[in-house]
Write a protein that holds these residues in place. Structure first.
Motif, PDB file in Angstrom:
ATOM      1  N   ASP A  15       0.846  -1.187   0.000  1.00  0.00           N
ATOM      2  CA  ASP A  15       0.000   0.000   0.000  1.00  0.00           C
ATOM      3  C   ASP A  15       0.883   1.239   0.000  1.00  0.00           C
ATOM      4  O   ASP A  15       1.179   1.823   1.042  1.00  0.00           O
ATOM      5  CB  ASP A  15      -0.920  -0.005   1.223  1.00  0.00           C
ATOM      6  CG  ASP A  15      -1.881   1.188   1.212  1.00  0.00           C
ATOM      7  OD1 ASP A  15      -2.083   1.760   0.122  1.00  0.00           O
ATOM      8  OD2 ASP A  15      -2.402   1.546   2.288  1.00  0.00           O
ATOM      9  N   GLY A  16       1.299   1.620  -1.177  1.00  0.00           N
ATOM     10  CA  GLY A  16       2.156   2.786  -1.306  1.00  0.00           C
ATOM     11  C   GLY A  16       2.713   2.878  -2.708  1.00  0.00           C
ATOM     12  O   GLY A  16       2.439   2.042  -3.575  1.00  0.00           O
ATOM     13  N   ALA A  17       3.490   3.904  -2.947  1.00  0.00           N
ATOM     14  CA  ALA A  17       4.036   4.153  -4.280  1.00  0.00           C
ATOM     15  C   ALA A  17       5.297   3.332  -4.517  1.00  0.00           C
ATOM     16  O   ALA A  17       6.126   3.159  -3.619  1.00  0.00           O
ATOM     17  CB  ALA A  17       4.352   5.638  -4.447  1.00  0.00           C
ATOM     18  N   LEU A  18       5.435   2.832  -5.726  1.00  0.00           N
ATOM     19  CA  LEU A  18       6.694   2.257  -6.195  1.00  0.00           C
ATOM     20  C   LEU A  18       7.344   3.287  -7.105  1.00  0.00           C
ATOM     21  O   LEU A  18       6.731   3.725  -8.078  1.00  0.00           O
ATOM     22  CB  LEU A  18       6.455   0.948  -6.941  1.00  0.00           C
ATOM     23  CG  LEU A  18       7.710   0.226  -7.450  1.00  0.00           C
ATOM     24  CD1 LEU A  18       7.505  -1.290  -7.428  1.00  0.00           C
ATOM     25  CD2 LEU A  18       8.095   0.647  -8.885  1.00  0.00           C
ATOM     26  N   VAL A  19       8.564   3.677  -6.753  1.00  0.00           N
ATOM     27  CA  VAL A  19       9.284   4.689  -7.530  1.00  0.00           C
ATOM     28  C   VAL A  19      10.545   4.044  -8.097  1.00  0.00           C
ATOM     29  O   VAL A  19      11.388   3.533  -7.357  1.00  0.00           O
ATOM     30  CB  VAL A  19       9.657   5.908  -6.664  1.00  0.00           C
ATOM     31  CG1 VAL A  19      10.378   6.950  -7.519  1.00  0.00           C
ATOM     32  CG2 VAL A  19       8.414   6.509  -6.015  1.00  0.00           C
ATOM     33  N   MET A  20      10.671   4.059  -9.409  1.00  0.00           N
ATOM     34  CA  MET A  20      11.849   3.520 -10.091  1.00  0.00           C
ATOM     35  C   MET A  20      12.670   4.679 -10.630  1.00  0.00           C
ATOM     36  O   MET A  20      12.165   5.508 -11.387  1.00  0.00           O
ATOM     37  CB  MET A  20      11.408   2.605 -11.234  1.00  0.00           C
ATOM     38  CG  MET A  20      12.559   2.000 -12.030  1.00  0.00           C
ATOM     39  SD  MET A  20      11.950   1.147 -13.531  1.00  0.00           S
ATOM     40  CE  MET A  20      10.757   0.026 -12.817  1.00  0.00           C
ATOM     41  N   GLN A  21      13.938   4.740 -10.225  1.00  0.00           N
ATOM     42  CA  GLN A  21      14.829   5.808 -10.667  1.00  0.00           C
ATOM     43  C   GLN A  21      16.072   5.203 -11.299  1.00  0.00           C
ATOM     44  O   GLN A  21      16.719   4.336 -10.710  1.00  0.00           O
ATOM     45  CB  GLN A  21      15.253   6.694  -9.495  1.00  0.00           C
ATOM     46  CG  GLN A  21      14.113   7.468  -8.858  1.00  0.00           C
ATOM     47  CD  GLN A  21      14.587   8.278  -7.665  1.00  0.00           C
ATOM     48  OE1 GLN A  21      15.371   7.802  -6.847  1.00  0.00           O
ATOM     49  NE2 GLN A  21      14.111   9.503  -7.553  1.00  0.00           N
ATOM     50  N   ILE A  22      16.407   5.665 -12.489  1.00  0.00           N
ATOM     51  CA  ILE A  22      17.681   5.325 -13.113  1.00  0.00           C
ATOM     52  C   ILE A  22      18.445   6.633 -13.267  1.00  0.00           C
ATOM     53  O   ILE A  22      17.947   7.577 -13.877  1.00  0.00           O
ATOM     54  CB  ILE A  22      17.484   4.634 -14.467  1.00  0.00           C
ATOM     55  CG1 ILE A  22      16.838   3.262 -14.263  1.00  0.00           C
ATOM     56  CG2 ILE A  22      18.807   4.491 -15.194  1.00  0.00           C
ATOM     57  CD1 ILE A  22      16.620   2.483 -15.546  1.00  0.00           C
ATOM     58  N   GLN A  23      19.623   6.695 -12.672  1.00  0.00           N
ATOM     59  CA  GLN A  23      20.386   7.943 -12.690  1.00  0.00           C
ATOM     60  C   GLN A  23      21.859   7.641 -12.888  1.00  0.00           C
ATOM     61  O   GLN A  23      22.339   6.544 -12.604  1.00  0.00           O
ATOM     62  CB  GLN A  23      20.180   8.703 -11.381  1.00  0.00           C
ATOM     63  CG  GLN A  23      20.446   7.892 -10.130  1.00  0.00           C
ATOM     64  CD  GLN A  23      19.945   8.601  -8.882  1.00  0.00           C
ATOM     65  OE1 GLN A  23      19.794   9.802  -8.854  1.00  0.00           O
ATOM     66  NE2 GLN A  23      19.692   7.832  -7.833  1.00  0.00           N
ATOM     67  N   GLY A  24      22.567   8.626 -13.434  1.00  0.00           N
ATOM     68  CA  GLY A  24      23.982   8.402 -13.684  1.00  0.00           C
ATOM     69  C   GLY A  24      24.685   9.640 -14.175  1.00  0.00           C
ATOM     70  O   GLY A  24      24.263  10.770 -13.893  1.00  0.00           O
ATOM     71  N   ASP A  25      25.751   9.436 -14.955  1.00  0.00           N
ATOM     72  CA  ASP A  25      26.633  10.530 -15.341  1.00  0.00           C
ATOM     73  C   ASP A  25      26.621  10.780 -16.839  1.00  0.00           C
ATOM     74  O   ASP A  25      27.557  11.350 -17.390  1.00  0.00           O
ATOM     75  CB  ASP A  25      28.070  10.226 -14.882  1.00  0.00           C
ATOM     76  CG  ASP A  25      28.555   8.849 -15.347  1.00  0.00           C
ATOM     77  OD1 ASP A  25      27.846   8.214 -16.158  1.00  0.00           O
ATOM     78  OD2 ASP A  25      29.626   8.419 -14.893  1.00  0.00           O
ATOM     79  N   GLY A  26      25.555  10.375 -17.507  1.00  0.00           N
ATOM     80  CA  GLY A  26      25.446  10.593 -18.939  1.00  0.00           C
ATOM     81  C   GLY A  26      24.553  11.777 -19.266  1.00  0.00           C
ATOM     82  O   GLY A  26      24.186  12.563 -18.381  1.00  0.00           O
ATOM     83  N   PRO A  27      24.183  11.930 -20.524  1.00  0.00           N
ATOM     84  CA  PRO A  27      23.310  13.047 -20.919  1.00  0.00           C
ATOM     85  C   PRO A  27      21.919  12.957 -20.298  1.00  0.00           C
ATOM     86  O   PRO A  27      21.215  13.962 -20.223  1.00  0.00           O
ATOM     87  CB  PRO A  27      23.249  12.936 -22.443  1.00  0.00           C
ATOM     88  CG  PRO A  27      23.636  11.526 -22.751  1.00  0.00           C
ATOM     89  CD  PRO A  27      24.600  11.131 -21.694  1.00  0.00           C
ATOM     90  N   VAL A  28      21.497  11.772 -19.889  1.00  0.00           N
ATOM     91  CA  VAL A  28      20.255  11.628 -19.117  1.00  0.00           C
ATOM     92  C   VAL A  28      20.650  11.509 -17.647  1.00  0.00           C
ATOM     93  O   VAL A  28      21.134  10.480 -17.192  1.00  0.00           O
ATOM     94  CB  VAL A  28      19.437  10.403 -19.564  1.00  0.00           C
ATOM     95  CG1 VAL A  28      18.148  10.292 -18.747  1.00  0.00           C
ATOM     96  CG2 VAL A  28      19.100  10.497 -21.045  1.00  0.00           C
ATOM     97  N   LYS A  29      20.462  12.605 -16.932  1.00  0.00           N
ATOM     98  CA  LYS A  29      20.868  12.646 -15.529  1.00  0.00           C
ATOM     99  C   LYS A  29      19.973  11.764 -14.664  1.00  0.00           C
ATOM    100  O   LYS A  29      20.436  11.122 -13.725  1.00  0.00           O
ATOM    101  CB  LYS A  29      20.794  14.097 -15.029  1.00  0.00           C
ATOM    102  CG  LYS A  29      21.405  14.330 -13.665  1.00  0.00           C
ATOM    103  CD  LYS A  29      22.904  14.302 -13.727  1.00  0.00           C
ATOM    104  CE  LYS A  29      23.528  14.739 -12.402  1.00  0.00           C
ATOM    105  NZ  LYS A  29      24.996  14.681 -12.459  1.00  0.00           N
ATOM    106  N   LEU A  30      18.681  11.743 -15.001  1.00  0.00           N
ATOM    107  CA  LEU A  30      17.717  11.007 -14.188  1.00  0.00           C
ATOM    108  C   LEU A  30      16.514  10.645 -15.043  1.00  0.00           C
ATOM    109  O   LEU A  30      16.030  11.451 -15.826  1.00  0.00           O
ATOM    110  CB  LEU A  30      17.263  11.873 -13.000  1.00  0.00           C
ATOM    111  CG  LEU A  30      16.114  11.340 -12.146  1.00  0.00           C
ATOM    112  CD1 LEU A  30      16.571  10.133 -11.341  1.00  0.00           C
ATOM    113  CD2 LEU A  30      15.581  12.428 -11.206  1.00  0.00           C
ATOM    114  N   ALA A  31      16.026   9.432 -14.872  1.00  0.00           N
ATOM    115  CA  ALA A  31      14.744   8.996 -15.429  1.00  0.00           C
ATOM    116  C   ALA A  31      13.970   8.360 -14.294  1.00  0.00           C
ATOM    117  O   ALA A  31      14.513   7.526 -13.557  1.00  0.00           O
ATOM    118  CB  ALA A  31      14.943   8.001 -16.566  1.00  0.00           C
ATOM    119  N   VAL A  32      12.715   8.759 -14.129  1.00  0.00           N
ATOM    120  CA  VAL A  32      11.950   8.285 -12.973  1.00  0.00           C
ATOM    121  C   VAL A  32      10.519   7.964 -13.374  1.00  0.00           C
ATOM    122  O   VAL A  32       9.910   8.672 -14.176  1.00  0.00           O
ATOM    123  CB  VAL A  32      11.977   9.336 -11.825  1.00  0.00           C
ATOM    124  CG1 VAL A  32      11.449  10.676 -12.299  1.00  0.00           C
ATOM    125  CG2 VAL A  32      11.191   8.854 -10.619  1.00  0.00           C
TER     126      VAL A  32
END
Length: 318
Positions: A63-80
């Motif tokens: 009972d709550g949110a699932l948050v998926m984050q992919i982050q790193g040091d490329g041109p895409v700093k964060l995808a969530v």
């Protein structure tokens, strides 16, 4: 309409799910256009993550949110991507450089090997002192090889976090985000992560056979065929027990009140300086849904005026 189909393989310790995000995925992209469309490779990445987020949320009893984050040091700093228990989902990314149209995961977020994928389970009603659970995996395999697909990263995560074999097929374009998940069930009942369960990793014949069948599904098939056709083509020799489909949908939890609270946290001096620079109002756009919130000088004054000192709203006289 977007659909999620759950199914079991009768008599076998294997379950599956198939998700097809259609109009809701297109709505995510449409709303993003108000802030500037993402590059094609980023749209595909977010589509795959959205499908995976809905699959993983539906796969747990939480009972709550699932948050998926992919982050790193490329041109895409964060995808969530965020998925709620009722399968409402939203997605966004922070792009800080040029992303080639054919860029794979490593080139987007793991250029120097610093990329990470974090899965956070955030309870809806936190008890005092309760913290969200978070699991983190690097974007490389057991031999330090960079992983090029979101599916590979999440299969690795599921193996580490649940000690369960998982096969994940993901695909996305501007019309649809889709995914197929096949998972081995625990030997001694769902939720048991003991040694007997670990001993089955990689050697369960039923799971291996079905996951090999799933792996023959192409990206084009996943994005163009309906659920009935996909399941019939892949598993026509298996006894598949299907459940009533669920309907994921795009929804954003942003609100004027939340944005106002964020502005208030910056302090009156900071907000006044923004007003002085812009001249008329403070404008805040939601990164998830593109909705624009405007606060003029009167609105800002209300944010920093104690509620007891605020004038009641005026009423119209007819």
């Amino acid at each position: 309409m977007s659909e999620l189909h759950k199914f079991l393989f009768e008599g076998l310790p294997v379950r599956g799910m198939l998700v097809r995000l259609t109009d809701d995925w297109r709505e995510v992209l449409r709303r993003r256009e108000t802030l500037g469309a993402f590059p094609p490779a980023v749209r595909e990445l977010l589509g795959q993550m959205s499908a995976a987020g809905v699959l993983m949320q539906s796969n747990i009893k939480f009972d709550g949110a699932l948050v998926m984050q992919i982050q790193g040091d490329g041109p895409v700093k964060l995808a969530v991507v965020e998925a709620q228990p009722d399968l409402r989902f939203r997605a966004t990314a922070k792009v800080v450089g040029e992303v080639p149209a054919d860029a794979q995961l490593a080139a987007m977020v793991n250029v120097n090997g610093q990329g990470r994928c974090a899965i956070t389970l955030d309870p809806a009603d936190k008890q005092p002192g309760q913290q969200a659970y978070q699991g983190v995996v690097a974007l490389h395999g057991d031999h330090r090889e960079p992983l090029q697909r979101v599916s590979e990263v999440l299969e690795h995560y599921m193996l580490q976090s649940e000690q369960l074999d998982t096969k994940l097929i993901l695909a996305a374009n501007d019309d649809m985000a889709a995914g197929l998940l096949i998972q081995r069930l625990p030997v001694e009942g769902e939720g048991n992560l003991g040694s007997r369960n670990e001993d089955e990793i990689g050697i369960n014949e039923a799971f291996n056979r079905i996951s090999h069948l799933a792996a023959t599904l192409t990206k084009e098939e996943l994005l163009t065929l309906d659920a009935d056709t996909i399941l019939r083509r892949l598993f026509w020799e298996e006894r598949v027990l299907r459940f009533e489909p669920l309907h994921p949908r795009f929804a954003c939890s942003c609100s004027r009140e939340r944005v106002g609270a964020m502005l208030k946290s910056l302090g009156r001096e900071e907000i006044d300086s923004i007003l002085a620079e812009r001249g008329t109002n403070v404008e805040v756009g939601c990164e998830f849904c593109g909705l624009q919130y405007h606060f003029d000088r009167v609105d800002v004054g209300g944010l920093f005026t104690p509620e007891r000192d605020q004038l009641p709203p005026t009423s119209s006289v007819h």
